[in-house]
Design an enzyme around this catalytic site. Structure first.
Site, PDB file in Angstrom:
ATOM      1  N   ASP A   1       4.892  -2.921  11.592  1.00 48.84           N
ATOM      2  CA  ASP A   1       3.472  -2.616  11.809  1.00 48.84           C
ATOM      3  C   ASP A   1       3.085  -2.501  13.275  1.00 48.84           C
ATOM      4  OD1 ASP A   1       3.954  -5.309  12.071  1.00 48.84           O
ATOM      5  OD2 ASP A   1       2.390  -5.976  10.709  1.00 48.84           O
TER       6      ASP A   1
ATOM      7  N   ARG B   1       0.836  -1.203   0.000  1.00 48.34           N
ATOM      8  CA  ARG B   1       0.000   0.000   0.000  1.00 48.34           C
ATOM      9  C   ARG B   1       0.868   1.250   0.000  1.00 48.34           C
ATOM     10  NH1 ARG B   1      -3.797   0.726   4.248  1.00 48.34           N
ATOM     11  NH2 ARG B   1      -1.964   0.375   5.507  1.00 48.34           N
TER      12      ARG B   1
ATOM     13  N   SER C   1       7.205  -4.770   7.579  1.00 48.22           N
ATOM     14  CA  SER C   1       6.853  -5.613   8.728  1.00 48.22           C
ATOM     15  C   SER C   1       7.543  -6.970   8.732  1.00 48.22           C
ATOM     16  CB  SER C   1       5.336  -5.739   8.795  1.00 48.22           C
ATOM     17  OG  SER C   1       4.806  -4.449   8.889  1.00 48.22           O
TER      18      SER C   1
END
Ligand code: GLC
Length: 422
Positions: A161, A45, A107
């Protein structure tokens, strides 16, 4: 010395905790325009966020699919693709000429040497691209951006994250001191006293606290929690991309809960205890039983229904009786319950270690959001295990994206401050 203390001290420990180099949380003064990248799940993203007085006032997001070839192929190609997505995004947003600070949510377990250096220790989940382990993900991203001629994006911070979730949670609720991810993988980070952290020159930096990434997914890789391991877990491990590693994550991560259930159901069928002993081909395929099915079956249990369970068993071409349904529900319950207990044990240890009252635990992740009773179980177990510590669980959605923008804002603030002090 507890496992937690050993982890922070960087000694030979079953927890390989990492310093995130984030010495402060959002304080409401964060301002500006930022880019954020989020790599860790199936989609990549790219986000454009505007912060005003510590609040997100504009948020534009675009998702890009990462193919299997890219995830397990050549590392440079993966980063070239990330740069291509960023390029596509900034052009479609009309911000290609803007000089923007960027926070990179990456992450995976990494060793940070500063806020903008993150050496990938090892890939996890479904990534295994070559020639990235041992390298700085920020440097690889910068080089890929340069290859595309984008020189005005300034990667100021890398984080994972759970850290992003802590930052996003702190922006929502000042009491937030722990960030937790219960998604495909699992991890937690917390705010530690700087003087307790080995290799963190608190005197030189003058900081009092720093965020520590526990990377608890790898807890137990040295065998310390083997007493929990069953033959089913050994099979899940064998079917995974990384055998003998990320032991704890395999008990609790969304990537593995469904597989745990599948392995148990396949075993019970082969023993002729369920489905009349007739196994379906689909149930024999490793990783075919998604963790979202576990959440749906659990929903049936909670609502005293069988509708979702029947739909799922039909998808697997299984013939079943009401007793079979009851067994399937019980298996899902046991696997979920074990995950809830294990996560709660670790969270209660963190609470006891931090020894602060009224701690908010910011949580994000698909498993946490979709499972109908993980949250209430966790509240119950943590209260039992750490009765002297008040806490509450706060859903901090999209911590990896929003938290990356807050971290980038803090990185910019720290840079500004250090320039002012020269
Ligand atoms: C894996 C990664 C960790 C991440 C977690 C949740 O455990 O190693 O960095 O936070 O997945 O996505």
């Amino acid at each position: 010395m507890t496992e937690l203390e050993k982890g922070i001290k960087d000694e030979d420990s079953s927890l390989q905790m990492e310093n995130t180099y984030i010495p402060e949380l959002p304080d409401g003064s964060e301002e500006g325009d930022f880019l954020a990248l989020d790599l860790g799940g199936t989609n990549f993203r790219v986000l454009y966020l505007q912060l005003k007085c510590g609040k997100i006032v504009v948020e534009h997001v675009k998702k890009y699919h990462i193919s299997d070839e890219l995830r397990v192929g050549c590392g440079n190609k993966l980063f070239d693709y990330l740069a291509e997505c960023v390029s596509n995004f900034i052009h479609s947003e009309g911000i290609a000429d803007k000089k923007l600070p960027l926070g990179f949510s990456f992450s995976f377990p990494m060793h940070q040497r500063s806020l903008d250096v993150g050496i990938l220790r090892q890939w996890t989940k479904s990534f295994a691209a070559t020639s990235v382990e041992g390298k700085d993900a920020v440097q690889m991203l910068r080089e890929a951006m340069q290859r595309r001629g984008h020189n005005n994006i300034d990667v100021v911070a890398i984080l994972n994250d759970s850290t992003g979730t802590l930052m996003q949670g702190a922006a929502m609720d000042k009491r937030t001191r722990i960030g937790l991810i219960l998604g495909t993988g699992s991890n937690a980070c917390y705010v530690e006293r700087a003087d307790k952290v080995y290799h963190w020159e608190s005197e030189r930096h003058g900081e009092k606290e720093v965020v520590i990434d526990t990377e608890w997914g790898a807890y137990g890789d040295n065998g310390v929690i083997d007493f929990v391991k069953t033959d089913f877990d050994r099979q899940v491990d064998e079917n995974s991309l990384f055998t003998n590693s990320f032991t704890f994550e395999k008990y609790i991560g969304g990537k593995y809960l469904g597989e745990n259930v599948r392995v148990i159901l396949a075993h019970l069928t082969k023993q002729k205890l369920i489905f009349g002993g007739n196994i379906s081909k689909k149930l024999l395929i490793p990783n075919s039983f998604n963790s979202s099915f576990v959440s749906l079956i659990e929903l049936d249990t909670v609502t005293n229904s069988i509708v979702e369970t029947e739909k799922i068993l039909d998808m697997f071409d299984l013939t079943y009786t009401n007793d079979d349904i009851a067994v399937v529900k019980l298996v899902c319950e046991m696997v979920s319950l074990r995950a809830a207990v294990l996560v709660s044990v670790c969270l209660s240890e963190l609470l006891k270690h931090m020894n602060k009252d009224d701690v908010t635990i910011a949580v994000d992740g698909s498993l946490y959001k979709c499972h109908p009773r993980l949250k209430s179980w966790m509240e119950k177990f943590i209260t039992l295990l750490a009765p002297d510590h008040t806490f509450h669980l706060l859903l901090a959605e999209d911590g990896s994206g929003k938290g990356a923008a807050f971290t980038a804002a803090i990185a910019a603030r720290l840079r500004h401050r250090s320039m002012g002090s020269v």
